[in-house]
Design an enzyme around this catalytic site. Structure first.
Site, PDB file in Angstrom:
ATOM      1  N   ASP A 210       0.832  -1.196   0.000  1.00 53.30           N
ATOM      2  CA  ASP A 210       0.000   0.000   0.000  1.00 53.30           C
ATOM      3  C   ASP A 210       0.872   1.254   0.000  1.00 53.30           C
ATOM      4  O   ASP A 210       1.874   1.327   0.717  1.00 53.30           O
ATOM      5  CB  ASP A 210      -0.888  -0.025   1.249  1.00 53.30           C
ATOM      6  CG  ASP A 210      -1.853   1.132   1.321  1.00 53.30           C
ATOM      7  OD1 ASP A 210      -2.683   1.265   0.414  1.00 53.30           O
ATOM      8  OD2 ASP A 210      -1.780   1.909   2.296  1.00 53.30           O
ATOM      9  N   GLU A 261      14.838 -14.366   0.359  1.00 56.05           N
ATOM     10  CA  GLU A 261      15.062 -15.567   1.163  1.00 56.05           C
ATOM     11  C   GLU A 261      13.913 -16.565   1.041  1.00 56.05           C
ATOM     12  O   GLU A 261      14.001 -17.679   1.562  1.00 56.05           O
ATOM     13  CB  GLU A 261      15.251 -15.182   2.632  1.00 56.05           C
ATOM     14  CG  GLU A 261      16.465 -14.299   2.897  1.00 56.05           C
ATOM     15  CD  GLU A 261      16.564 -13.933   4.377  1.00 56.05           C
ATOM     16  OE1 GLU A 261      16.093 -14.725   5.217  1.00 56.05           O
ATOM     17  OE2 GLU A 261      17.091 -12.840   4.680  1.00 56.05           O
TER      18      GLU A 261
END
Length: 521
Positions: A210, A261
């Protein structure tokens, strides 16, 4: 004996995926309170699988006082009881994955709720405290500090500053209930990383970020150079000290380091900038995986405007690793059925626009109800709930009109949306033919058009190549497929090829006005 291992999951599954935006309050109510929730979403997942979407984007479902319907987050690592609990979210995630649907969720980093424990601690601790340093508190101007620290307007209307009883002011680019965090503070950055890992460890496939061009403010918080108060997400250019500041890119690099990751996890940013060059900066290899380009959403229904939107959007990502990302409607803007003319005209054009959007290379986002041809609904003043309505003193009606609950079945409100009789925003009479149930058995319905388009879309491949076309039309090729969109005002001859899908009935080898067709060539 040789064992064949399953192929590893694609880590770039999102590059040509169709995402379905679930505005959680308005999608499906699993109970009778008239508010959509996670249980309602889980019950409807098989229908989304039948529609053929690849992924979900779920709007905020976190604990919130709902001053901005969930975008004022009190705890970014839990579930608002109105929507369910973490166990219910895990169930949604598991069932979606079983159905082959990825799940992305909203990340709201720029601000928190004023009810978040951090902000309550900041109010109690007083000026100069470590607790206040997590937010943007400043002394006021003038001899008694009674004037805001600068002249910044809130995106929701009114000033972007609110004074607290001890005399200091705090910044909120949106509503006063949404204080902005200070991303120069290490605890704020650490908390963002904590939130990312919390949801990634649960198995989410990514985040819609957002106000991804927010978070960083110009050093010294200088006055804005424009006089008028801004409308929602208006882009005032690179000189707006509130948004699109250089420092925001360091924050996106932090996010990207975390996501790298988790193979296959992705981000899509809400970046309201009108410059293609500025948008491209967010899509560098170590920043966002993708970003909404709102050119298609804001384009007028003309061949010139739509072609420019496509050309500019493709140009914006041409020098980046990101695909284009196409949007026709969302929870912040009028639905395209209404933008294009409402009624039969708007619906006819929306059918053509759907085939245009879904034929373009890259990612596509479908807002819940797009596949049914939902229009905006004009509500009476007393039914409005959007903070924009209240902050503007009634000058702006806000975004409620595009957030009406989805009609599922039946002839009368609430059309299977809820087991109760009332819904959080009122649903109009006369929507029986618009319901998913009514459209599912009609091969000529908007729902059937979307299902077929999403099925055929998987065979589209290759870059977009523009073709010559009659005036007022768009024509392009993608590999062995041709697309023609007619906005000329009159029927035009069909190109050579086998018709795969048309948004309107074809007669005499012609494509009628306000229609689109896909062909195998």
């Amino acid at each position: 004996m040789t064992t064949t291992l399953p192929a590893p999951p694609s880590t770039d599954w999102w590059r040509d995926a169709v995402f379905y935006q679930v505005y959680i309050r308005s999608f499906a109510d699993g109970g009778d309170d008239g508010v959509g929730d996670l249980a309602g979403l889980r019950a409807r997942l098989p229908e989304l699988a039948a529609l053929g979407v690849d992924a979900l984007w779920i709007n905020p479902f976190y604990p919130s006082p709902m001053a901005d319907h969930g975008y004022d987050v009190a705890d970014p690592r839990d579930v608002e009881p109105v929507f369910g609990d973490l166990a219910e979210f895990d169930a949604v995630l598991a069932q979606a994955h079983e159905l082959g649907i990825r799940v992305t969720i909203d990340l709201v980093p720029n601000h928190t709720s004023d009810q978040r424990e951090w902000f309550q601690q900041a109010l109690a601790a007083g000026p100069g405290s470590p607790e206040r340093a997590r937010y943007v508190f400043r002394e006021g101007r003038g001899p008694d500090g009674a004037t805001p620290p600068n002249n910044w307007p809130s995106i929701f209307g009114g000033p972007a500053w609110t004074r607290v009883p001890d005399g200091q002011w705090y910044l909120h680019l949106f509503a006063p209930e949404q204080p902005d965090l200070d991303f120069t503070h290490p605890e704020v950055l650490a908390d963002l990383e904590h939130t990312l890992r919390f949801w990634l460890d649960r198995g989410v496939d990514g985040f819609r970020i957002d106000v991804a061009h927010g978070m960083a403010k110009a050093p010294g918080l200088p006055d804005v150079a424009f006089d008028e108060e801004t409308g929602i997400f208006d882009d005032h250019g690179p000189d707006d000290p509130r948004l699109d500041q250089d420092g925001v890119h360091d924050i996106h690099r932090l996010v990207r380091r975390v996501l790298d990751e988790y193979p296959g996890a992705m981000t899509v940013g809400e970046v309201w900038v009108s410059s293609e060059e500025r948008l491209a900066r967010y899509l560098r290899p170590d920043e966002l995986h993708s970003a909404f380009n709102f050119r298609l959403l804001t384009a007028d229904w003309t061949a010139t405007d739509l072609r420019a939107a496509v050309v500019d959007s493709l140009a914006a990502v041409a020098a980046t690793p990101a695909p284009a990302c196409w949007v026709l409607s969302n929870h912040d803007r009028p639905r395209h059925v209404t933008r294009y003319g409402d009624g039969e005209l708007g619906t006819r054009r929306a059918r053509a626009a759907a085939l245009l959007q879904l034929a373009l290379p890259g990612m596509a986002f479908v807002y819940n109800g797009d596949e049914l041809g939902m229009p905006d609904v004009e509500l009476p003043d007393e039914a409005l709930t959007d903070p924009v309505w209240f902050r503007s003193g009634g000058a702006e009606r806000g975004r409620d009109a595009c957030r009406i609950p989805v009609p599922w079945s039946g002839e009368h409100p609430p059309y299977g949306f809820s087991d109760g009789t009332e819904t959080w925003l009122p649903m109009p009479a006369g929507w029986g033919a618009l319901t998913a149930e009514a459209q599912a058995g009609d091969p000529g319905s908007m729902l059937s058009l979307y299902r077929r388009a999403l099925q055929l879309r998987r065979s589209l491949a290759g870059e977009l190549t523009w073709q010559s076309a009659p005036e007022g039309c768009l024509a392009f090729r993608r590999g062995d497929h041709a697309v023609l969109v007619n906005l000329s005002g009159a029927p035009v001859p069909l190109p050579a090829g086998e018709v795969l899908l048309a948004s309107a009935e074809l007669t005499g080898g012609h494509l009628p006005d306000d229609a689109a067709v896909w062909l195998a060539v």
